[in-house]
Design a protein around this motif. Structure first.
Motif, PDB file in Angstrom:
ATOM      1  N   GLN A   1      -4.865  -5.077  -1.926  1.00  0.00           N
ATOM      2  CA  GLN A   1      -3.682  -4.511  -1.580  1.00  0.00           C
ATOM      3  C   GLN A   1      -3.100  -3.742  -2.738  1.00  0.00           C
ATOM      4  OE1 GLN A   1      -1.783  -8.387  -0.797  1.00  0.00           O
ATOM      5  NE2 GLN A   1      -0.243  -7.379   0.857  1.00  0.00           N
ATOM      6  N   LEU A   2      -3.435  -4.012  -3.820  1.00  0.00           N
ATOM      7  CA  LEU A   2      -2.689  -3.369  -5.173  1.00  0.00           C
ATOM      8  C   LEU A   2      -3.586  -2.137  -5.268  1.00  0.00           C
ATOM      9  CD1 LEU A   2      -2.446  -6.186  -7.633  1.00  0.00           C
ATOM     10  CD2 LEU A   2      -0.705  -5.049  -6.245  1.00  0.00           C
ATOM     11  N   MET A   3      -4.858  -1.796  -4.552  1.00  0.00           N
ATOM     12  CA  MET A   3      -5.487  -0.662  -4.494  1.00  0.00           C
ATOM     13  C   MET A   3      -4.819   0.796  -3.616  1.00  0.00           C
ATOM     14  SD  MET A   3      -7.772  -1.219  -6.542  1.00  0.00           S
ATOM     15  CE  MET A   3      -6.858  -2.353  -7.387  1.00  0.00           C
ATOM     16  N   GLY A   4      -3.892   0.030  -2.818  1.00  0.00           N
ATOM     17  CA  GLY A   4      -3.172   0.930  -1.897  1.00  0.00           C
ATOM     18  C   GLY A   4      -4.116   0.570  -0.425  1.00  0.00           C
TER      19      GLY A   4
ATOM     20  N   HIS B   1       0.798  -1.250  -0.173  1.00  0.00           N
ATOM     21  CA  HIS B   1      -0.075   0.047  -0.103  1.00  0.00           C
ATOM     22  C   HIS B   1       1.094   1.247  -0.192  1.00  0.00           C
ATOM     23  CE1 HIS B   1       0.210  -0.571   4.583  1.00  0.00           C
ATOM     24  NE2 HIS B   1       0.518   0.549   4.250  1.00  0.00           N
TER      25      HIS B   1
ATOM     26  N   LYS C   1     -18.402  -8.573  -6.982  1.00  0.00           N
ATOM     27  CA  LYS C   1     -19.664  -8.331  -6.597  1.00  0.00           C
ATOM     28  C   LYS C   1     -19.993  -6.790  -6.563  1.00  0.00           C
ATOM     29  CE  LYS C   1     -18.965 -11.901  -3.591  1.00  0.00           C
ATOM     30  NZ  LYS C   1     -19.260 -12.674  -2.569  1.00  0.00           N
ATOM     31  N   MET C   2     -18.988  -6.171  -6.919  1.00  0.00           N
ATOM     32  CA  MET C   2     -19.388  -4.441  -6.789  1.00  0.00           C
ATOM     33  C   MET C   2     -19.443  -4.147  -8.170  1.00  0.00           C
ATOM     34  SD  MET C   2     -16.145  -3.365  -4.425  1.00  0.00           S
ATOM     35  CE  MET C   2     -16.294  -3.562  -2.522  1.00  0.00           C
TER      36      MET C   2
ATOM     37  N   TYR D   1      -8.093   4.812  -3.919  1.00  0.00           N
ATOM     38  CA  TYR D   1      -8.096   4.629  -2.553  1.00  0.00           C
ATOM     39  C   TYR D   1      -7.244   5.339  -1.728  1.00  0.00           C
ATOM     40  CZ  TYR D   1      -8.350   2.236   1.911  1.00  0.00           C
ATOM     41  OH  TYR D   1      -8.487   1.959   3.245  1.00  0.00           O
ATOM     42  N   THR D   2      -5.857   5.615  -2.527  1.00  0.00           N
ATOM     43  CA  THR D   2      -4.940   6.330  -1.594  1.00  0.00           C
ATOM     44  C   THR D   2      -5.140   7.801  -1.793  1.00  0.00           C
ATOM     45  OG1 THR D   2      -3.603   6.838  -3.920  1.00  0.00           O
ATOM     46  CG2 THR D   2      -2.995   4.902  -2.726  1.00  0.00           C
TER      47      THR D   2
ATOM     48  N   PRO E   1      -2.963  -6.587 -11.853  1.00  0.00           N
ATOM     49  CA  PRO E   1      -2.544  -7.856 -11.956  1.00  0.00           C
ATOM     50  C   PRO E   1      -2.885  -8.732 -13.219  1.00  0.00           C
ATOM     51  CG  PRO E   1      -4.286  -7.737 -10.234  1.00  0.00           C
ATOM     52  CD  PRO E   1      -3.904  -6.366 -11.014  1.00  0.00           C
TER      53      PRO E   1
ATOM     54  N   LYS F   1     -15.416   5.082   2.403  1.00  0.00           N
ATOM     55  CA  LYS F   1     -14.188   4.507   1.890  1.00  0.00           C
ATOM     56  C   LYS F   1     -13.510   3.165   2.699  1.00  0.00           C
ATOM     57  CE  LYS F   1      -9.401   5.975   1.607  1.00  0.00           C
ATOM     58  NZ  LYS F   1      -8.373   7.169   1.843  1.00  0.00           N
TER      59      LYS F   1
ATOM     60  N   GLN G   1     -13.712  -9.874  -0.871  1.00  0.00           N
ATOM     61  CA  GLN G   1     -13.791 -10.357  -2.287  1.00  0.00           C
ATOM     62  C   GLN G   1     -12.705 -10.702  -3.056  1.00  0.00           C
ATOM     63  OE1 GLN G   1     -16.332  -7.828  -4.957  1.00  0.00           O
ATOM     64  NE2 GLN G   1     -17.489  -7.356  -3.326  1.00  0.00           N
ATOM     65  N   ASP G   2     -11.455  -9.882  -2.860  1.00  0.00           N
ATOM     66  CA  ASP G   2     -10.215 -10.305  -3.311  1.00  0.00           C
ATOM     67  C   ASP G   2      -9.159  -9.625  -2.727  1.00  0.00           C
ATOM     68  OD1 ASP G   2      -7.951 -10.842  -5.008  1.00  0.00           O
ATOM     69  OD2 ASP G   2      -9.073 -10.591  -6.864  1.00  0.00           O
TER      70      ASP G   2
ATOM     71  N   ARG H   1      -8.799  -9.648 -11.945  1.00  0.00           N
ATOM     72  CA  ARG H   1      -8.906  -9.170 -10.775  1.00  0.00           C
ATOM     73  C   ARG H   1      -9.769  -7.918 -10.102  1.00  0.00           C
ATOM     74  NH1 ARG H   1      -5.217 -13.418  -8.357  1.00  0.00           N
ATOM     75  NH2 ARG H   1      -6.083 -12.959  -6.270  1.00  0.00           N
ATOM     76  N   ILE H   2     -10.644  -7.675 -10.798  1.00  0.00           N
ATOM     77  CA  ILE H   2     -11.717  -6.785 -10.460  1.00  0.00           C
ATOM     78  C   ILE H   2     -12.438  -7.225  -9.376  1.00  0.00           C
ATOM     79  CG2 ILE H   2     -11.698  -5.652 -12.743  1.00  0.00           C
ATOM     80  CD1 ILE H   2     -14.435  -7.595 -12.980  1.00  0.00           C
ATOM     81  N   PHE H   3     -13.220  -6.418  -8.683  1.00  0.00           N
ATOM     82  CA  PHE H   3     -13.907  -7.064  -7.357  1.00  0.00           C
ATOM     83  C   PHE H   3     -15.428  -7.342  -8.011  1.00  0.00           C
ATOM     84  CE2 PHE H   3     -11.190  -3.674  -5.807  1.00  0.00           C
ATOM     85  CZ  PHE H   3     -10.233  -4.815  -4.867  1.00  0.00           C
TER      86      PHE H   3
ATOM     87  N   ARG I   1      -9.152   0.962 -13.456  1.00  0.00           N
ATOM     88  CA  ARG I   1      -9.173   1.007 -12.238  1.00  0.00           C
ATOM     89  C   ARG I   1      -7.803   1.389 -11.546  1.00  0.00           C
ATOM     90  NH1 ARG I   1     -10.077  -4.553  -8.818  1.00  0.00           N
ATOM     91  NH2 ARG I   1      -8.003  -4.918  -9.944  1.00  0.00           N
TER      92      ARG I   1
ATOM     93  N   ARG J   1     -15.495  -4.472   2.191  1.00  0.00           N
ATOM     94  CA  ARG J   1     -15.897  -5.492   0.984  1.00  0.00           C
ATOM     95  C   ARG J   1     -15.012  -5.800   0.113  1.00  0.00           C
ATOM     96  NH1 ARG J   1     -19.932  -1.701  -1.479  1.00  0.00           N
ATOM     97  NH2 ARG J   1     -20.425  -3.344  -2.803  1.00  0.00           N
TER      98      ARG J   1
ATOM     99  N   HIS K   1      -0.005  -1.548  -9.810  1.00  0.00           N
ATOM    100  CA  HIS K   1       0.047  -2.762 -10.530  1.00  0.00           C
ATOM    101  C   HIS K   1      -1.210  -3.413 -11.125  1.00  0.00           C
ATOM    102  CE1 HIS K   1       1.737  -7.180  -9.810  1.00  0.00           C
ATOM    103  NE2 HIS K   1       1.092  -6.891 -10.799  1.00  0.00           N
TER     104      HIS K   1
ATOM    105  N   VAL L   1       1.880   1.760  -3.690  1.00  0.00           N
ATOM    106  CA  VAL L   1       0.853   2.295  -4.504  1.00  0.00           C
ATOM    107  C   VAL L   1       0.776   3.906  -4.033  1.00  0.00           C
ATOM    108  CG1 VAL L   1      -1.564   2.431  -4.875  1.00  0.00           C
ATOM    109  CG2 VAL L   1      -0.408   0.261  -4.408  1.00  0.00           C
TER     110      VAL L   1
ATOM    111  N   GLU M   1     -17.958   1.448  -8.203  1.00  0.00           N
ATOM    112  CA  GLU M   1     -17.316   1.162  -6.814  1.00  0.00           C
ATOM    113  C   GLU M   1     -15.858   0.597  -7.123  1.00  0.00           C
ATOM    114  OE1 GLU M   1     -20.935  -0.232  -3.954  1.00  0.00           O
ATOM    115  OE2 GLU M   1     -20.353  -1.592  -5.271  1.00  0.00           O
TER     116      GLU M   1
ATOM    117  N   ARG N   1     -13.756   3.685  -7.583  1.00  0.00           N
ATOM    118  CA  ARG N   1     -13.624   4.378  -6.407  1.00  0.00           C
ATOM    119  C   ARG N   1     -12.497   3.674  -5.587  1.00  0.00           C
ATOM    120  NH1 ARG N   1     -17.678   6.263  -1.946  1.00  0.00           N
ATOM    121  NH2 ARG N   1     -15.651   6.842  -0.923  1.00  0.00           N
ATOM    122  N   LEU N   2     -12.495   2.447  -5.758  1.00  0.00           N
ATOM    123  CA  LEU N   2     -11.306   1.753  -5.011  1.00  0.00           C
ATOM    124  C   LEU N   2     -10.001   2.008  -5.591  1.00  0.00           C
ATOM    125  CD1 LEU N   2     -13.434  -1.285  -3.910  1.00  0.00           C
ATOM    126  CD2 LEU N   2     -11.982   0.013  -2.231  1.00  0.00           C
TER     127      LEU N   2
END
Lengths: 236, 291
Positions: free
Chosen positions: B183-186, A73, A92-93, A104-105, A84, B167, B177-178, A88-90, A149, B173, A82, A76, A97, A100-101
């Motif tokens: 982690q790669l989102m920061g 983190h 169920k979102m 995040y930083t 991957p 946030k 899910q993953d 590796r998207i989320f 993303r 969530r 990165h 990032v 969303e 938005r993730l």
């Protein structure tokens, strides 16, 4: 001037060493490609850069700062993003969303609205589907979302792991087109690909990893003309 | 069946469902995001009840202000759990079983401490409100029950909004899910784990504060709710919050109906029957992903 400097990396999973003495440099606004067959160590190299694996030896320097011992983190937060393998998207979102993730930083959060309009302009389909559950998108759209993303994180360098994997050739072409556009936005790219022919048309420079060691590096043209590459990867 | 009876069963079912939802959400949240089965959940429920007792008897607060003590204390316990019981095992072999053993040990020591501090005698928390609600001269529920249902549902809705909009809610969530991609989102995993265990325990503490007004306070107040919460989250699909909440209300309604038709003695048996049938025919639960 080099943006990312990977020096003498030795790394692996537990006691199983995968990488030996990996060294390369990526310049600003370059597209750099890592080539190699399955299991050569390309993905592991990306994981070392993004801090998911800490190397036994060697250093990763980015923008003059040593990233080697940082947590994912924190890396990032430096603008090393990165995307991957396997997207590796989320799942169920919603698309929104997920985006938005991506921002995040703290650094990326400040630019959220700007990034969102850039991403929606680049991928209009994602704007259209912003409220759709990401797991229900097609493979190509999921790859676009994964890249989008990544862009939401305001990358200085984007690490893309096999962006064309599992996509129909036409869709893969589209993705390569986007990669070019992203580069033109001023983002440096480190690309891992098996689609050697396509990616050498796109890249500025690259390197070849075989059995965990760097065996060749040079400009894209040099690589394309190299007899070993022709034989082993291009089938010429 | 008489319409009045149906209304009564419905209300009783919703009341039970709201309490069940509150007491299982924390457990499913910690499982989904942190990947740990928190066997100390029941002990936090018990402590939540006793913290209201402390607020009322020792500090001289009213019930609502005592809830503030409950919230702070259960958050604190959650942080202790994460920092000293869950985190040391993270990523090491045997993490899953070791955290179960240690959280169980934590729970039993808490029960022991409660016994020493508060004694073995059962205590009863007072009602928040003592009125009744009548429809054409028939009592359909007490105002106390109504207050608890409203509070529980408001807490659940606020939490739902938090998960959708905030946030850190999104981060919880995302991790469930993953974890790798998160982690790669920061996302700083440890920071979000700390918050998640804290919030999970907060849910347990508050539900204990509510349960203590319905059942008697004893050092083992939380034991049955813990077991019930496990059944609910298995039925709802381990780690799924919406599944857990749906399962809580379904089981609450079912239990009140079965209690009326077959007698109260059956209502616990029905719970476990539900669990067995779920595991037999739909192991992933109502909302769970097929494995």
């Amino acid at each position: 001037m080099s943006l990312l400097k990977v020096s003498n990396i030795e790394a692996g999973y537990g006691k199983v060493q995968v990488l030996w003495d990996i060294t390369f440099e990526i310049g600003e606004e370059e597209i750099f490609v890592l080539l190699g067959s399955n299991g050569a160590g390309k993905t592991t190299t990306l994981r070392v850069i993004s801090g998911l694996i800490h190397p036994y030896n060697g250093t990763i320097t980015f923008n003059g700062k040593d990233l080697t011992k940082l947590q994912p983190h924190e890396i990032v937060e430096h603008g090393v993003i990165h995307v991957p393998e396997g997207r590796r998207i989320f799942p169920k979102m919603t698309v929104y969303e997920n985006l938005r993730l991506g921002a995040y930083t703290k650094r990326a959060e400040k630019h959220f609205h700007d990034s969102l309009s850039i991403v929606y302009k680049l991928f209009p389909i994602l704007k259209e589907r912003r409220n759709q559950i990401a797991g229900t998108l097609s493979g190509g759209e999921q790859q676009m979302l994964a890249i989008a993303r990544g862009l939401m994180g305001v990358p200085k360098i984007l690490l893309l792991d096999e962006p064309s994997l599992g996509l129909a050739p036409k869709v893969a072409d589209k993705i390569f087109g986007y990669i070019k556009e992203i580069n033109q936005l001023g983002v440096t790219l480190l690309l891992v690909e098996q689609n050697v022919f396509r990616v050498l048309e796109l890249a500025d420079r690259g390197a070849v990893i075989e059995n965990g060691r760097l065996v060749l590096s040079g400009s894209a043209d040099e690589l394309r003309d190299n007899p070993h590459i022709k034989k082993a990867y291009l089938g010429l | 069946m008489d319409l009045m009876i149906i209304i009564n069963l419905l209300i009783a079912g919703i009341f039970l469902g709201a309490l069940y939802a509150l007491m299982s959400t924390g457990l499913t949240l910690i499982w989904g995001t942190v990947g740990i089965l928190n066997f100390a959940h029941g002990a936090i429920i018990t402590l939540g009840g006793y913290m209201v007792w402390v607020g009322l008897q020792y500090v001289g607060l009213n019930y609502v202000l005592s809830l503030v003590i409950v919230i702070m204390f259960s958050l604190f316990l959650g942080f202790i759990l994460e920092l000293f019981i869950f985190r040391p095992f993270r990523g090491k072999t045997g993490e899953f079983m070791n955290t179960i053993y240690c959280s169980l040990a934590f729970a039993e020591s808490m029960a022991g401490i409660i016994l020493i501090v508060f004694g073995p005698r059962y205590k009863k928390l007072p009602y928040i409100s003592t009125g009744v609600i009548k429809v054409s001269n028939i009592i359909i529920m007490t105002t106390h029950e109504l207050v608890l249902v409203i509070l529980s549902i408001s807490i659940l809705i606020s939490f739902w909004i938090f998960l959708k909009k905030h946030k850190y809610g999104l981060a919880m969530r995302a991790i469930s899910q993953d974890r790798f991609a998160a982690q790669l989102m920061g996302i700083n995993l440890n920071k979000v784990y700390l918050l998640t265990v804290g919030v999970g325990c907060l849910f347990a503490g508050v539900s204990g504060a509510f349960l203590g007004t319905v059942y008697f306070l004893s050092p083992h107040l939380g034991d049955m709710p813990l077991v019930f919460a496990f059944v609910i989250i298995v039925f709802g699909g381990l780690g799924s919050i919406q599944g857990t909440i749906a399962a809580a209300f379904i089981l609450g309604l079912f239990q009140s109906t079965v209690g009326y038709l077959l007698g109260l003695g059956w209502s616990a048996a029905i719970f476990f029957l539900f669990m067995m049938l779920t595991i037999l025919f739909r192991p992933s639960g109502l909302f769970g992903e097929a494995a």
